[in-house]
Design a protein around this motif. Structure first.
Motif, PDB file in Angstrom:
ATOM      1  N   MET A  78      -6.601  19.118  -3.894  1.00  0.00           N
ATOM      2  CA  MET A  78      -7.665  17.854  -3.163  1.00  0.00           C
ATOM      3  C   MET A  78      -6.811  16.661  -3.431  1.00  0.00           C
ATOM      4  SD  MET A  78     -10.019  18.909  -1.619  1.00  0.00           S
ATOM      5  CE  MET A  78      -9.305  20.878  -1.123  1.00  0.00           C
ATOM      6  N   ARG A  79      -5.833  16.250  -4.478  1.00  0.00           N
ATOM      7  CA  ARG A  79      -5.322  14.962  -4.474  1.00  0.00           C
ATOM      8  C   ARG A  79      -4.315  14.833  -3.239  1.00  0.00           C
ATOM      9  NH1 ARG A  79      -4.564  13.649  -9.988  1.00  0.00           N
ATOM     10  NH2 ARG A  79      -2.431  12.779  -9.636  1.00  0.00           N
ATOM     11  N   GLU A  80      -3.656  15.839  -2.999  1.00  0.00           N
ATOM     12  CA  GLU A  80      -2.782  15.768  -2.109  1.00  0.00           C
ATOM     13  C   GLU A  80      -3.421  15.738  -0.532  1.00  0.00           C
ATOM     14  OE1 GLU A  80       0.321  15.047  -3.094  1.00  0.00           O
ATOM     15  OE2 GLU A  80      -0.286  15.478  -5.229  1.00  0.00           O
ATOM     16  N   ASP A  99      -9.277  20.506 -15.544  1.00  0.00           N
ATOM     17  CA  ASP A  99      -8.600  20.789 -14.480  1.00  0.00           C
ATOM     18  C   ASP A  99      -9.348  20.201 -12.949  1.00  0.00           C
ATOM     19  OD1 ASP A  99     -10.778  22.337 -14.868  1.00  0.00           O
ATOM     20  OD2 ASP A  99     -10.003  24.281 -14.292  1.00  0.00           O
ATOM     21  N   ALA A 100     -10.049  19.037 -13.336  1.00  0.00           N
ATOM     22  CA  ALA A 100     -10.563  18.204 -12.307  1.00  0.00           C
ATOM     23  C   ALA A 100      -9.444  17.682 -11.351  1.00  0.00           C
ATOM     24  CB  ALA A 100     -11.467  17.344 -12.877  1.00  0.00           C
ATOM     25  N   ALA A 101     -10.365  17.749 -10.304  1.00  0.00           N
ATOM     26  CA  ALA A 101      -9.077  16.972  -9.163  1.00  0.00           C
ATOM     27  C   ALA A 101      -8.985  15.507  -9.193  1.00  0.00           C
ATOM     28  CB  ALA A 101      -9.674  17.256  -7.647  1.00  0.00           C
ATOM     29  N   GLU A 102      -9.848  15.041 -10.011  1.00  0.00           N
ATOM     30  CA  GLU A 102      -9.640  13.692 -10.316  1.00  0.00           C
ATOM     31  C   GLU A 102     -10.318  13.137 -11.738  1.00  0.00           C
ATOM     32  OE1 GLU A 102     -12.041  12.164  -7.052  1.00  0.00           O
ATOM     33  OE2 GLU A 102     -13.902  12.240  -8.298  1.00  0.00           O
ATOM     34  N   TRP A 138     -13.804  19.391   0.658  1.00  0.00           N
ATOM     35  CA  TRP A 138     -13.655  19.086  -0.635  1.00  0.00           C
ATOM     36  C   TRP A 138     -14.011  20.283  -1.510  1.00  0.00           C
ATOM     37  CZ3 TRP A 138     -11.056  15.322  -3.507  1.00  0.00           C
ATOM     38  CH2 TRP A 138     -11.276  15.138  -5.194  1.00  0.00           C
ATOM     39  N   ARG A 197       1.070  -1.101   0.026  1.00  0.00           N
ATOM     40  CA  ARG A 197      -0.048   0.172   0.021  1.00  0.00           C
ATOM     41  C   ARG A 197       0.860   1.226  -0.108  1.00  0.00           C
ATOM     42  NH1 ARG A 197      -5.317   1.862   2.045  1.00  0.00           N
ATOM     43  NH2 ARG A 197      -4.887   4.051   2.828  1.00  0.00           N
ATOM     44  N   ARG A 237       1.396   3.647  -3.203  1.00  0.00           N
ATOM     45  CA  ARG A 237       0.532   4.839  -3.141  1.00  0.00           C
ATOM     46  C   ARG A 237       1.501   6.159  -3.814  1.00  0.00           C
ATOM     47  NH1 ARG A 237      -3.576   6.804   0.012  1.00  0.00           N
ATOM     48  NH2 ARG A 237      -4.424   4.717  -0.289  1.00  0.00           N
ATOM     49  N   GLY A 290     -12.763  20.558  -5.291  1.00  0.00           N
ATOM     50  CA  GLY A 290     -12.776  19.876  -6.459  1.00  0.00           C
ATOM     51  C   GLY A 290     -11.432  20.496  -7.062  1.00  0.00           C
ATOM     52  N   THR A 291     -10.781  21.127  -6.400  1.00  0.00           N
ATOM     53  CA  THR A 291      -9.522  21.683  -7.190  1.00  0.00           C
ATOM     54  C   THR A 291      -8.111  20.530  -6.998  1.00  0.00           C
ATOM     55  OG1 THR A 291      -8.570  22.624  -5.239  1.00  0.00           O
ATOM     56  CG2 THR A 291      -9.846  23.985  -6.577  1.00  0.00           C
ATOM     57  N   PRO A 292      -7.417  20.719  -8.021  1.00  0.00           N
ATOM     58  CA  PRO A 292      -6.373  19.630  -8.056  1.00  0.00           C
ATOM     59  C   PRO A 292      -5.484  19.591  -6.619  1.00  0.00           C
ATOM     60  CG  PRO A 292      -6.121  20.932  -9.872  1.00  0.00           C
ATOM     61  CD  PRO A 292      -7.193  21.599  -9.167  1.00  0.00           C
ATOM     62  N   SER A 304     -13.286   8.670  -0.827  1.00  0.00           N
ATOM     63  CA  SER A 304     -13.629   7.582  -0.291  1.00  0.00           C
ATOM     64  C   SER A 304     -12.709   6.389  -0.628  1.00  0.00           C
ATOM     65  CB  SER A 304     -15.035   7.065  -1.195  1.00  0.00           C
ATOM     66  OG  SER A 304     -14.620   6.894  -2.681  1.00  0.00           O
ATOM     67  N   VAL A 305     -11.578   6.793  -1.211  1.00  0.00           N
ATOM     68  CA  VAL A 305     -10.464   5.659  -1.332  1.00  0.00           C
ATOM     69  C   VAL A 305      -9.245   5.990  -1.005  1.00  0.00           C
ATOM     70  CG1 VAL A 305      -9.972   6.478  -3.962  1.00  0.00           C
ATOM     71  CG2 VAL A 305      -9.867   4.102  -3.239  1.00  0.00           C
ATOM     72  N   LEU A 306      -8.924   7.278  -0.912  1.00  0.00           N
ATOM     73  CA  LEU A 306      -7.337   7.361  -0.478  1.00  0.00           C
ATOM     74  C   LEU A 306      -7.037   7.413   0.993  1.00  0.00           C
ATOM     75  CD1 LEU A 306      -5.896  10.157  -2.862  1.00  0.00           C
ATOM     76  CD2 LEU A 306      -5.124   7.901  -2.686  1.00  0.00           C
ATOM     77  N   PRO A 307      -8.134   7.915   1.725  1.00  0.00           N
ATOM     78  CA  PRO A 307      -7.635   7.769   3.155  1.00  0.00           C
ATOM     79  C   PRO A 307      -7.852   6.246   3.720  1.00  0.00           C
ATOM     80  CG  PRO A 307      -9.259   9.602   2.867  1.00  0.00           C
ATOM     81  CD  PRO A 307      -9.111   8.923   1.722  1.00  0.00           C
ATOM     82  N   GLY A 364     -16.183  14.608  -5.097  1.00  0.00           N
ATOM     83  CA  GLY A 364     -15.263  13.713  -5.539  1.00  0.00           C
ATOM     84  C   GLY A 364     -15.040  12.191  -4.929  1.00  0.00           C
ATOM     85  N   LEU A 365     -14.535  11.296  -5.769  1.00  0.00           N
ATOM     86  CA  LEU A 365     -14.590   9.796  -5.316  1.00  0.00           C
ATOM     87  C   LEU A 365     -13.371   9.778  -4.333  1.00  0.00           C
ATOM     88  CD1 LEU A 365     -15.393   8.235  -8.609  1.00  0.00           C
ATOM     89  CD2 LEU A 365     -16.944   8.943  -6.897  1.00  0.00           C
ATOM     90  N   LEU A 366     -12.233  10.551  -4.527  1.00  0.00           N
ATOM     91  CA  LEU A 366     -10.848  10.323  -3.969  1.00  0.00           C
ATOM     92  C   LEU A 366     -11.071  10.122  -2.125  1.00  0.00           C
ATOM     93  CD1 LEU A 366      -8.253  12.398  -6.072  1.00  0.00           C
ATOM     94  CD2 LEU A 366      -8.577  10.069  -5.864  1.00  0.00           C
ATOM     95  N   ALA A 399      -4.753  12.439   0.075  1.00  0.00           N
ATOM     96  CA  ALA A 399      -3.582  11.337   0.133  1.00  0.00           C
ATOM     97  C   ALA A 399      -3.149  11.411   1.565  1.00  0.00           C
ATOM     98  CB  ALA A 399      -2.672  11.572  -0.776  1.00  0.00           C
ATOM     99  N   LEU A 434      -8.066   3.946  -7.964  1.00  0.00           N
ATOM    100  CA  LEU A 434      -6.949   4.841  -8.000  1.00  0.00           C
ATOM    101  C   LEU A 434      -6.599   5.057  -9.602  1.00  0.00           C
ATOM    102  CD1 LEU A 434      -5.116   3.874  -4.966  1.00  0.00           C
ATOM    103  CD2 LEU A 434      -6.458   5.914  -5.125  1.00  0.00           C
TER     104      LEU A 434
END
Ligand code: SF4
Lengths: 489, 193
Positions: B91-93, A293-296, B85, A201, A205, B87-89, B128-131, B124-126, B96, A239
């Motif tokens: 948010m990935r970090e 420019d979406a976050a995901e 959240w 993991r 990651r 929705g800005t980029p 629900s899956v990254l943490p 966002g879906l992140l 995580a 992911l």
């Protein structure tokens, strides 16, 4: 090659069956784990259906849907392509494995991709995609835990659903220790399955976060909505589909289903039959890129539809093979598979479906002898198969074809004819079960079973194909897309 | 709280809760007449462990949970840093690094104990899956009987990405031993309101 009838190209372990088999039988780790895993999964399948009548009703509908979709494949693939295009995605058609690899390499080059993360996908094993990308200097990482382990070992998956079933914890620890020192991170402290999983993991990651391209397979293609459906338990598909900026889904053309209603009928079948769950932990449905420019979600989404010998099975007695949902149920119940595991089959597709599909996709150019070697005719596979694929009948037909084309001797031919009749009757079937058990004992005695007489090699070359639909998907593609090109931009 | 209604004594809610628990998920109920904040804080505390933190939680909550009540519910959890959240980029970090993701869901399925999430810029879906832990807020009115019923709701409303979550992330890839929390969360909880 009109009508898309072109032999597929599959990787093959060219060592003879006795050698592959004996190697497998000598691998105690693999045998113990495969034995446990297959029995657990088989029990799971039986149990989950026992108190869930809706699952059986859905299965019956799913079979009808899937059979109809295979018949209507040309039209449905066209509809799928148009729907994906409307959502801003791109669809490409690959006739053979090398075509598919070339397409993905070109996409990676166009998008200046350096790092790829992948979900588990039999199709990308089938086309040996990783090798091509690595040749281009791209780092490719498998992210399914089992696939990650065997990628570290430089080996092949031994079970569709449990690719690393032949590796024990100590071996995994050693692989991860080496991996950790190469990538400069903390190794796992011990060989507990949980600790090892935690290491993977942590290690993966960082790769997910910096990868520029994700590659997935697909369990279903929904023509009506232009969707690719992915089913996993680990969460890696989530992911792979949300983090990298480019997403490529490589999917066999036979994964097509007509519409959302058909998805409703079939969506639970892989989990019900594969792992004995009502649904896997994650069902991911991709229908388009999410944009700039979406976050995901990917900025660009490509779907590569792979033929590689599949459409050649349409209109033949083997057509139902194309409704396989890769659940692995036939592997789990097969007395041969339970003894030798997946690697001994010499193909990415193992077990009962593998011995049928591998020679069929390649028009008998590889592993044509397997229907004779790796089957005890116990009929367990057809009972386990949720799509009612008549695997024993196909194995018999392939044996007969093999005999007719190449062995030629009257007595041998008669023998196979007689066997075929024998197994077609209830008493014959009973006897065959006894024989299957005897056969299984042979396997258990570490490879003392003699290979069948040398009936192998290259049957099928002049097999006559019945006519298929008036315009095939390939012809439509040619007509509506640029000359000679497979790109759909 | 007028938006909170009776969650129990509803066969779909009970079936969902039972399935969800069978899969290893935690279940919390915010029933009429009780403070949903209490159930919420209980869930967050249990997921983060060690007396509510310290920790960080990334959340989006959907229209049912308005901003004002949210502030009230989260205030007592002062060792937990809540990030919304957007929705800005970046948010990935954030996702995580978060200890907990909190999301709503579009629908849930009683027969399977599943929840469905649609990607939109603000959902966002992140998270629900990254943490390593996920808390999903489930409106009892969104619980349908079957997966087919749930998928039926998607018609004409198909997002570019959607997912159906059924239990924690898990694997049996090493010697067939079941381990939770591979790439997704190992701890999942549903708060039914
Ligand atoms: S042939 Fe049937 S049982 Fe075997 S993997 Fe395919 S669908 Fe499953």
């Amino acid at each position: 090659m009109g009508g898309g009838k072109m032999a597929g190209i599959l990787p093959v372990d060219t060592r003879p069956w006795p050698e592959r088999r004996d190697e497998a039988l000598a691998n105690q780790t693999m045998r113990t784990t495969i034995s446990l895993t297959t029995r657990r999964l088989q029990a799971g399948q039986l149990k989950v259906f026992s108190d869930y009548p809706e699952a059986e009703e859905a299965r019956q509908r799913a079979i009808l849907d899937k059979r109809a979709a295979i018949k209507d494949m040309d039209h449905l693939l066209e509809q799928f392509s148009q729907a994906v295009h409307e959502h801003g995605g791109h669809v490409h058609l690959a006739r053979t494995a090398p075509d598919a690899v070339k397409l993905v390499r070109a996409i990676a080059e166009d998008s200046k991709v350096r790092r790829v993360v992948k979900t588990k996908s039999m199709v990308t094993e089938e086309i040996e995609l990783n090798r091509g990308l690595i040749e281009d200097g791209i780092e490719v990482l498998e992210t399914d835990l089992g696939e990650y382990i065997i990628q570290r070992a430089g080996e092949k998956p031994s079970h569709i659903l449990a690719p690393a079933a032949h590796k024990n914890r100590e071996e995994v620890l050693r692989l991860f220790e080496r991996d950790a020192s190469q990538s400069g991170i903390e190794p796992p402290p011990d060989d507990d399955a949980k600790t090892l999983t935690q290491y993977a993991r942590r290690r993966l990651r960082q790769e997910f976060l910096r990868a520029d391209m994700g590659i997935t397979g697909g369990n279903f293609l929904v023509a009506e909505t232009g969707s690719v459906v992915l089913i996993t338990n680990e969460g890696n598909a989530d992911l792979v589909t949300t983090l990298p900026r480019v997403l490529v889904s490589v999917v066999g053309v036979e994964k097509i289903i007509a519409d959302w209603q058909a998805l409703q009928n079939i969506i639970q079948q892989p989990a019900l039959n594969g792992v004995g769950q009502r649904l896997s932990s994650y069902t991911t449905i991709v229908s388009g890129p999410t944009g700039g420019d979406a976050a995901e979600g990917p900025q660009k989404w490509h779907v590569v539809l792979l033929d590689n010998g599949r459409t050649g099975l349409r209109g033949t007695e083997y057509e139902d093979v194309l409704s396989c949902i890769r659940c692995g149920a036939c592997l789990n119940v097969c007395p041969v598979f339970r003894q030798v595991g997946g690697n001994a089959y010499g193909s990415v597709y193992s077990g009962p479906i593998g011995v049928v599909e591998t020679p069929l996709l390649t028009e008998g150019t590889i592993l044509a002898e397997m229907p004779m070697m790796a089957c005890t005719m116990c009929h367990a596979c057809v009972d386990a198969c949720p799509m009612d694929i008549d695997l024993p009948a196909h194995i018999l037909s392939l044996r007969e074809e093999n005999v007719e084309k190449h062995a030629g001797s009257f007595s041998t031919r008669q023998t196979y004819r007689w066997w075929a009749r024998w197994w077609a009757t209830p008493t014959g079937y009973q006897r065959s079960l006894r024989m299957a058990r005897a056969g299984q004992r042979f396997y258990m005695r570490d490879g003392m079973l003699r290979t069948a007489p040398g009936l192998a090699k290259g049957w099928f070359q002049s097999r006559n194909m019945p006519p298929v639909a008036k315009e095939t998907f390939h012809e439509w593609w040619k007509r509506t897309h640029e000359e000679g090109g497979d790109r759909h931009e | 709280m007028k938006r909170v209604v009776i969650a129990m004594n509803n066969p779909l809610v009970e079936e969902f809760a039972q399935r969800w628990a069978t899969l290893g998920g935690l279940c919390y109920f915010a029933e009429a007449g009780t403070d949903p904040g209490a159930a919420f804080r209980q869930a967050v505390g249990d997921l983060l462990g060690e007396a509510n933190g310290p920790g960080s939680a990334l959340y989006w909550s959907g229209p049912d949970w308005d901003g004002k009540a949210w502030a009230e519910w989260t205030r007592p959890l002062d060792s937990v840093q809540f990030v919304a959240w957007d929705g800005t980029p970046v948010m990935r970090e954030v996702a995580a690094g978060a200890d907990l993701g909190i999301t709503g869901c579009s629908w849930a399925v009683a027969a399977t104990g599943s929840v469905a999430l649609y990607h939109t810029p603000l959902t966002g879906l992140l998270p629900s899956v990254l943490p390593p832990a996920h808390l999903v807020l489930v409106n009892h009115k969104d619980i349908v009987a079957t997966v087919a019923d749930g998928l039926g709701r998607v018609r004409g409303n198909l997002p570019p990405l959607m997912k159906i979550i059924t239990g924690p992330s898990m694997t049996a890839d090493i010697e067939g031993t079941l381990v939770v929390g591979v790439h997704g969360p190992g701890r999942v909880a549903a708060l039914i309101y």
